[in-house]
Design an enzyme around this catalytic site. Structure first.
Site: not given
Length: 657
Positions: A98, A101, A250, A466
């Site tokens: 994703d 990670d 999510y 990120e």
């Protein structure tokens, strides 16, 4: 007299109103003029959009999980997650990680795929002319192959691999993940209309892309899309109520009506079957109920909320005023800088929605503004939406107060510390070791700045640094449009080879040196990163010259070798290397299956060994492997203690024969 006073008072009030209105109108026109001039000047900035597109697509290859193909371009990525799904007796290898990670999350993965496919549908020529078409097709096929695996029967969809708490507790490269990776699904007993509906949209949009390239594959995708939509429609519910592991990352806060609209609209586009358009419009009528009294205009298209993309898609499919008005009200909220109730603009011109990954929102809005701007007929609207989108994309590429690119590996002063485990490639399970990332994750757009245009390039600042498949989804399509407008050239030798560091090596130190004894402390390291890997059959050799004892008629077998202090490994006695020069070696075999770049206790092993000579004339200074240690009082990296994988030299130097 009273009547005259009232008349005069009314006249004054009327005059004040006129003056206020005139002032507001003049102010509005001035604001519009300044905004237009600002947008025009900033829109004139030029970047190599072909290079950005090239690298943005490459980013998705860096996110691949599973058995990598022969044409893998990311030299620091290797096979990973090869047992995904095995806990449930299903093959769930493949797909994309994703973000920074190692979780595989079906909801944002599918949402990203739909937008990527839409970009190819809208701007196919741009992909072809820039030389990126086949790379994009490879990525769409890669992710759709995973969706096919994840949908083994009509009413079952595997939506997640990996457990967040386990995954986020470890910081290291994907290839050597040590944690368990459980799998999670939705089915008829615990449904997820949002997850199934978005995956249906992704596969339907991808089927359109492949329709004229690989007809059979397109048919397979379309069959899965139709089954998934039927599943979403018949068994309604929020996926995060069933996949509770997804709730922390999510959670479906927006419900699932938007995905039922979205999935149906894409199936209509893929099949031309009126029933899907009817379903899309029927569910569209429920948006008011879903959103507690009114449609939303003050957010944007995200992995969770598809209402905004549905505005644009249905406007294009039907031309109906309702969808047009909804699309334009939303886009005007973002594009009209003179509207005090509109989106907040940073001093540098970024349309800023939220602190967590600010650029992803403006990138997706820019992508949809381009698409709608291409379709709308009124020249002023077309210009406004295109100017907005151009300004936002250029901001991301360098037209900002910090004069930095927010796309890793592109442009000026780009981020060097993206929050990404495998790109950082720590061997010590630490965000701070090493200081700099060992790999450049080309094309990844970081989260972005705060509302004052401030950005901190810090790996631990995941709100700003990120990277994610979701972040790049809107950027990729928008940059394809920018290329079609302004051109550019892809890099000819991309990606350039990275400078490699020593991955496996030995540090050593002489602990005891006497007339007939030499004791060595050796530490063998696995800091592999091209890619990170476990080498099971690992060994190193210590070379000695026994000429002095041979001169005294002693035999090599009389030199005794043994491990000290219960060292981990096994050790041989002397073996000949070049008997004519009296060169011999000791081989220390290590259990490499437990040696990997995964933490302080895992990436290195200490081994102590001792050589006892039958003679007091033993002189270690003559030994090939000792020479670097002579006179040293601490551990040093020892080139003359070479390392082997299955007896193949992978580090260091051997003495000449």
């Amino acid at each position: 007299m009273l009547r005259k006073y009232k008349t005069a008072k009314l006249f004054v009030i009327f005059l004040v109103v006129i003056l206020v209105l005139s002032f507001n109108q003049i102010n509005h026109l001035l604001c519009q003029s300044l905004t237009w001039n600002s947008q025009k000047s900033l829109a004139e900035a030029r970047y190599n959009y072909a290079e950005v597109l090239q690298k943005s697509i490459y980013f998705y290859e860096a996110q691949r999980s599973g058995k990598l193909p022969a044409n893998n371009r990311v030299t620091w990525r290797g096979d990973s997650g090869l047992k995904d799904g095995f806990d449930q007796g299903i093959d769930l290898t493949g797909g994309w990680y994703d973000a920074g990670d190692h979780l595989k999350l079906g909801f944002p993965m599918a949402a990203s795929t739909t937008l990527l496919a839409w970009g190819v549908i809208e701007y196919e020529d741009a992909y072809k002319q820039s030389g990126q078409y086949n790379y994009m097709l490879d990525n769409l096929r890669w992710v759709n192959d995973y969706f096919i695996k994840a949908h083994p029967s009509p009413n079952v969809l595997w939506g997640q691999v990996g457990k967040g708490s386990l995954d986020h507790a470890w910081w290291g490269p994907a290839e050597v993940m040590p944690m368990e990776r459980p799998s999670y699904k939705i089915d008829a007993s615990c449904p997820g209309s949002d997850l199934a509906g978005e995956t249906a949209a992704a596969m339907a949009a991808s089927a359109i892309v492949f329709k004229n390239i690989d007809t059979d594959y397109a048919k397979v995708l379309l069959r899965h899309a139709q089954e998934l939509y039927d599943f979403a429609d018949q068994y309604q519910g929020k996926y995060s109520d069933c996949l509770t592991e997804a709730s922390d990352f999510y959670q479906s806060k927006n419900g699932y009506v938007d995905e039922l609209i979205w999935g149906a609209a894409w199936l209509y586009l893929a099949t031309d079957d009126q029933k899907y358009l009817d379903l899309a419009q029927q569910y569209y009528a429920q948006l008011t109920q879903q959103l507690n009294g009114g449609k939303s205009y003050n957010w944007t298209h995200t992995w969770d909320d598809k209402t905004y993309g549905s505005y644009v898609l249905l406007a294009k499919l039907t031309g109906k005023d309702e969808y047009i008005q909804d699309a334009e009200r939303w886009l005007n909220y973002w594009t009209d800088r003179c509207n005090k109730k509109g989106i907040y603009y940073t001093p540098g011109g970024l349309a800023w929605l939220d602190e967590w990954g600010s650029l992803r929102y403006s990138a997706k809005t820019a992508f949809l503004a381009f698409i709608y701007g291409d379709w709308v007929k009124e020249p002023n609207k077309k210009e406004k939406y295109h100017a907005f989108a151009t300004r936002q994309i250029n901001y991301m590429l360098g037209s900002n107060p910090q004069q930095r690119s927010y796309v890793v590996g592109f442009g000026n002063n780009y981020p060097t510390q993206p929050h990404h485990r495998t790109a950082h490639s720590s061997w010590a399970n630490s965000k701070s070791i090493p200081n700099q990332s060992r790999h450049i994750i080309y094309g990844a757009m970081v989260g972005g700045p705060d509302k004052t245009d401030n950005f901190l390039d810090e790996r631990s600042n995941f709100k700003m640094t990120e990277v994610a498949t979701d972040y790049n989804a809107g950027l990729t399509g928008a940059v394809a449009k920018m290329y079609s407008k302004y051109g550019g050239e892809p890099l000819a030798n991309f990606p350039e080879p990275e400078k490699r560091e020593d991955e496996f090596f030995v540090e050593s130190q002489a602990i005891l040196v006497g007339d007939n004894v030499t004791e060595i402390k050796a530490i063998i390291y696995n800091k592999s990163a091209w890619p990170a890997r476990i080498v099971e059959n690992l060994s190193f050799r210590y070379f000695v010259n026994i000429g002095e004892i041979v001169a005294e008629a002693y035999q090599p077998s009389e030199v005794k070798v043994n491990l000290v202090n219960n060292s981990v490994g096994s050790i041989s006695q002397l073996k000949p290397w070049d008997e004519s020069q009296n060169l011999y070696y000791i081989q220390i075999d290590v259990d490499g299956s437990q040696l990997y770049p995964g933490g302080e206790e895992h990436y290195k092993k200490e081994i102590q060994f001792r050589l006892n000579s039958p003679s007091t004339v033993w002189n270690p200074d003559n030994d090939w492997s000792y020479q670097e240690m002579s006179g040293q009082s601490s551990l040093i990296k020892t080139i003359n203690i070479p390392v082997y994988e299955k007896d193949k030299l992978i580090f260091g130097a051997e003495p000449d024969k």
